[in-house]
Structure formats: C-alpha cells, structure tokens
Design an enzyme around this catalytic site. Structure first.
Site, PDB file in Angstrom:
ATOM      1  N   GLU A  55      10.237  16.313  14.823  1.00  0.00           N
ATOM      2  CA  GLU A  55      10.758  16.198  13.465  1.00  0.00           C
ATOM      3  C   GLU A  55      10.089  17.233  12.554  1.00  0.00           C
ATOM      4  O   GLU A  55       8.858  17.313  12.508  1.00  0.00           O
ATOM      5  CB  GLU A  55      10.433  14.787  12.975  1.00  0.00           C
ATOM      6  N   LYS A  77       0.880  -1.184   0.000  1.00  0.00           N
ATOM      7  CA  LYS A  77       0.000   0.000   0.000  1.00  0.00           C
ATOM      8  C   LYS A  77       0.911   1.226   0.000  1.00  0.00           C
ATOM      9  O   LYS A  77       1.475   1.601   1.043  1.00  0.00           O
ATOM     10  CB  LYS A  77      -0.868  -0.024   1.262  1.00  0.00           C
ATOM     11  N   GLU A  88       9.791   1.484  10.675  1.00  0.00           N
ATOM     12  CA  GLU A  88      10.840   2.500  10.581  1.00  0.00           C
ATOM     13  C   GLU A  88      10.156   3.842  10.637  1.00  0.00           C
ATOM     14  O   GLU A  88       9.411   4.197   9.720  1.00  0.00           O
ATOM     15  CB  GLU A  88      11.584   2.358   9.250  1.00  0.00           C
ATOM     16  N   CYS A 107      13.911  10.336   6.621  1.00  0.00           N
ATOM     17  CA  CYS A 107      13.872   9.974   8.040  1.00  0.00           C
ATOM     18  C   CYS A 107      15.247  10.049   8.681  1.00  0.00           C
ATOM     19  O   CYS A 107      15.359  10.335   9.861  1.00  0.00           O
ATOM     20  CB  CYS A 107      13.310   8.575   8.176  1.00  0.00           C
TER      21      CYS A 107
END
Ligand code: NAD
Length: 492
Positions: free
Chosen positions: A363, A158, A231, A265
């Site tokens: 972040e 997906k 992750e 990331c």
C-alpha cells in the site's frame, strides 16, 4: 505532564499541544468510564437515540468550524473534509433509528416446542476502546463510537497523535448533544504507550490503521480474550470492462484514486483496463489527472490537498522512485510539489510496474496509481485477486458484466460504477477486509451488535427435558429416540 505538538502539514507551523497520556492516566479514564457506564446502559434507548439525532444536527450546523480543524490537522482539501461530516451525520442517523430494533430481545425456537420458551437478550460489553488513524480523523474516531454508545457502552478513544484536535472537538459536540461527560473520553498520546494502555484496559477493541499495528493489537486481544475488530490496509483494484461508460469511468477513477490525496484505506491503487478500451480510458484519465487543482487552503474548488506530513511524502516519493528504477513508466506526475508546501505530491499514474517494485503489492497510501492493460476480464480478475489484501474493489462496466466480475473478487466491498462511496455509504451492509485487510466488520447490524454480549434465557415449563422423574432411563431413551424421528420430519 509531557505533551505532543501538532503541526500543520501545509505550513509546517505549530497548531497546538495535547497531553501525552501515560498508562496510569489511561487507567484513570477507564475507571471514570466504568463508573459512568451502568447509568448510561440504564438510560432508555429512545433517550440515547435523541442524543444521536441531536449530534447529527450539531455536526451539520457546526460543519464550517469542524472542517477548519480537520483541514488544519490533515492538510486535506475541503471537499474531502466534508466527506467526513457527511459520513458522521449519516452514521448517527442510521444507528439512532436502528438501535432499538437491533437491541430488542429476540424470541428463538426453544429446546422442546411449547415447553421451552427461549429468548436472546443483548447487554453492552462495558467500555469499548477505539484506536483511530489520522487520515479521516472525524469519521474514524466517531463512526465506530456512535453505535458502541447506542448499545449502552462507554467509550475511550485514542486518536492518532497527528490529529487529536478533531477528536477532542467531536467529543465536545457529543457532550453538547447530551452525552454524559465520562461516557466518552479521549486519551491523547503515542500509540506504543497510550494505544497499548487502551488495548490492555478495554472490554472490546476497535482498531483502524496499518496491518502491522493491527497484528500487534490482535495479539493483545487474543491474550486478554476480548473481542476485536480491525480495519487495516488495502491495495484496492479497479477494473474497466470493454462495455464501461469510459467518460464516467474516468471521472470515477479520479475520485477513487485521488480523494484525500489517496490516503484512504479503500482508495484505488491498481487499475486493470481491458485492451479494447485502454487507449480511450488512459487518454481521458491522464488528461483529467493533469487538470486537477492541487493546493492548500479553504477553497472548495481545490481537488487535492497535501499529504499528512513531509515524512509521508518522502515515503510515497521513494515508492515511486523505486518502481521507476526497476523499469516502471510514469504517465503523469511522479514529483514533489515543494512550491505548494512541504508535503504536497503530484497525482501520479504509473504503468509497467514490475513485481519486484515495492509499490506493486504494498500500500502506497498516497496519490499514486498503477495502470495495467489486460487482454481479458479473467486476467483482470486474477490480477485483482493477486494480493495479500482484500478490502475494496471497483468495477466499471454494464450491469451484468460488472456483477459477474464483482462476485469473483476477494474483497469485503465491491463498488459497481463507483470507486468506494457506494459501498461505504451503504450503512446497512457490513464493511471490512478479507485476508490481511482486517478482522470483523463495521457498519451493518454487526457494526452495533459486536459491541454487545448475548445472553440466552431459556424457561422450561411443565415437563423437564429429562422427562418424568419416575421414568426409567431406558424407557426415556426409547421415547426420546421416537420423538427425534418424528421431529426430523415435523420440525424444520
Ligand atoms: P498506524 O497503524 O500507524 O496508526 C493508527 C493508530 O494506531 C494511531 O492512533 C496510532 O497512534 C496507533 N498505534 C500505533 N502504534 C501502536 C501500537 N504499537 N499500539 C497501539 N496503538 C498504536 O496507521 P497509520 O499509518 O497512521 O494509518 C494508515 C493506515 O491505516 C493505512 O494502512 C490505512 O490503510 C489504514 N486505514 C485503514 C482503514 C480501514 O477502514 N480499513 C481506514 C483508514 C486507514
């Protein structure tokens, strides 16, 4: 069927539509995958390896066309898009060559020397579900799928709703390389519907994306008792030691902070520079940031492209504005570049960000980095570790200094004299996050073996572990106690 429209972040124009698959559609895809998987699992590993190596060649041959699709959907610069081609070629090659060794049955020491012969076999999990984000739509759709496929699984992927066309094209290439059609399928759609349906159906779930969604999916995996790796986000630090090669550290920091417009990331969002070299480093870093070429288009010389969407640009801008309103100083950047398109934001360096500013610990996922001068390396390490995240770190300094710092950092990967590529590209080593940055690992042996179940097969020869049938229990206990005492000395 309802559809989702994909638009270019650079021009705002429509690229195309994809189906918004329902939970029932997703179930159908899993049913097809379950039908196809046993024949795929029975296909010799050598044959699966050939398909992966063909995929390696195809991805390189067709790179120009794939780069266009990636750039259209994400707005990233061409060089950042090429990183994805490189990653998939290397991943296909690495696991193609590693699979047979990793999947081979393994002899282990049995319960009783000589009498028990024990080995461990590996079987595929079945159908692996992969939910991937938009920032690296080729890498993160395929880099976990390839080892899962090599291990004999089927995969249902997906992709993010903003970048489905890269995933669809990638799976067409895998089919062209020889992968049977239903062994890997793509279900496009919204996370809350299609993503949830994947989590409800799969035998193992691999997720890359934000920490809040990772937590929700972990709850589903826990409820269903299936394997899960995730992750997630990062707030990655970079430390500049007094013995660092400063021009090299400046170039490295540009790459580490602004590759893919900082939407990575493992990219760097916090820099801690030692006071002894702070002036040199900052002068060079600001000048190099100001010299970056930002823009859209296919030109390989562009250093940084757009963000994924105007909405995301507003989020990045609001983080910077919030920090400034609380006392942070902008050293360069800090503005939207509307003259280039709706989603461009200037590469930005901030300093003196107070701890109550949102971007101090959260972040940003954009081209924004904070720099703080520190008086000692101990302070740098303490501040680097002062985070709920623990994904990646970068250390610039002479070998022994850098290695000592590296061993004190609470992150899944540490790059010495590099930003992130050295550890990410070390495919033989595990990669993943500590703390809120994830569970489980990709890459390394675990990057393939996590998609398998272990089966321990132990064959007992001659005497049973219970001893001779006619031996009284008490005598058996005495013999075994003696055997254990000898065993402590002889068997290690
Ligand atoms: P996101 O979590 O919103 O979306 C990622 C994927 O999850 C998409 O496919 C989305 O459709 C799906 N999704 C969203 N809600 C869902 C739900 N309720 N149930 C099931 N699926 C759902 O992430 P994002 O904001 O698009 O991506 C950016 C984040 O991803 C950043 O935090 C970044 O650090 C992280 N990221 C991590 C890595 C890594 O390897 N650690 C790599 C890339 C991105």
């Amino acid at each position: 069927m309802t559809t989702l429209t994909v638009t270019s972040p650079v021009t705002g124009s429509r690229i195309g539509d994809v189906p918004a698959h329902t939970a029932a559609d997703t179930s159908d895809a899993f049913a097809r995958a379950r039908t196809a998987q046993p024949a795929w699992a029975a296909t010799p590993v050598a044959q699966r390896k050939k398909i992966m190596l063909r995929m390696h060649d195809l991805i390189l041959e067709r790179q120009s066309e794939i780069l266009d699709v990636i750039q259209d959907e994400t707005g990233k610069n061409r060089a950042s898009a090429f990183d994805e081609i490189l990653d998939i070629a290397v991943t296909a090659r690495h696991y193609a060559h590693a699979a047979a060794r990793l999947l081979k049955p393994r002899r282990v020491r049995g319960a009783v020397p000589v009498l028990t012969r024990t080995h461990v076999e590996r079987a595929p999990k079945g159908v692996v579900g992969i939910i991937s984000p938009w920032n690296y739509p080729l890498s993160l759709a395929l880099s976990d799928a390839l080892p899962a496929l090599l291990a004999g699984n089927a995969v249902v992927l997906k992709p993010d709703e903003k970048t489905p066309f890269t995933a669809l094209r990638a799976v067409e290439l895998l089919r062209e390389a020889g992968l049977p059609r239903d062994v890997m399928q793509v279900v496009t759609g919204e996370g809350a519907v299609t993503g949830q349906a994947v989590a409800q159906e799969c035998d193992y779930l691999m997720f890359t994306g934000s920490t809040p969604v990772g937590r929700k999916l972990g709850a589903v995996a826990g409820e269903r008792l299936i394997g899960y790796s995730a992750e997630l986000g990062g707030k990655n630090p970079l430390i500049v030691a007094p013995d660092a090669d400063i021009p090299r550290a400046v170039r490295g920091a540009i790459n580490a902070c602004f590759s893919n417009s900082g939407q990575l990331c493992i990219s760097i969002e916090r820099i801690f520079v030692h006071a002894d070299v702070a002036d040199d480093f900052l002068t060079g870093f600001i000048a190099a940031t100001d010299a970056m070429r930002v823009g859209g288009g296919r030109d390989w010389t562009v250093d940084m492209g757009s963000l994924i969407s105007e909405e995301h640009k507003f989020r990045v801008a609001s983080f910077v504005d919030d920090a400034v309103s609380r006392g942070a100083t902008i050293l360069t950047g800090g503005r939207e570049l509307d003259e280039l398109g709706p989603a461009f934001y200037a590469p930005t360096i901030l300093t003196d960000v107070p701890s109550d500013a949102e971007l101090f610990a959260e972040e940003t996922f954009g081209p924004v980095v904070t720099v703080q001068v520190v008086d000692s390396l101990d302070e740098a390490v303490a501040r680097a570790n002062e985070s709920d995240y623990g994904l990646n770190a970068s250390v610039w300094g002479a070998g022994p200094t850098a290695r000592k710092i590296a061993s004190r950092l609470q992150t899944g990967t540490v790059n010495i004299n590099d930003g992130f590529a050295a550890a990410w590209g070390s495919l033989d080593a595990p990669m993943g996050g500590w703390k809120q940055s994830g569970v489980g690992r990709r890459h390394g042996e675990v990057g393939l073996l996590k998609y398998t179940e272990e089966r321990t097969v132990a064959a007992q020869r001659g005497l049973s572990l219970r001893g001779p049938a006619d031996m009284p229990r008490e005598q058996y206990a005495q013999v075994m106690s003696k055997a254990l005492r000898y065993g402590r000395v002889l068997l290690r």
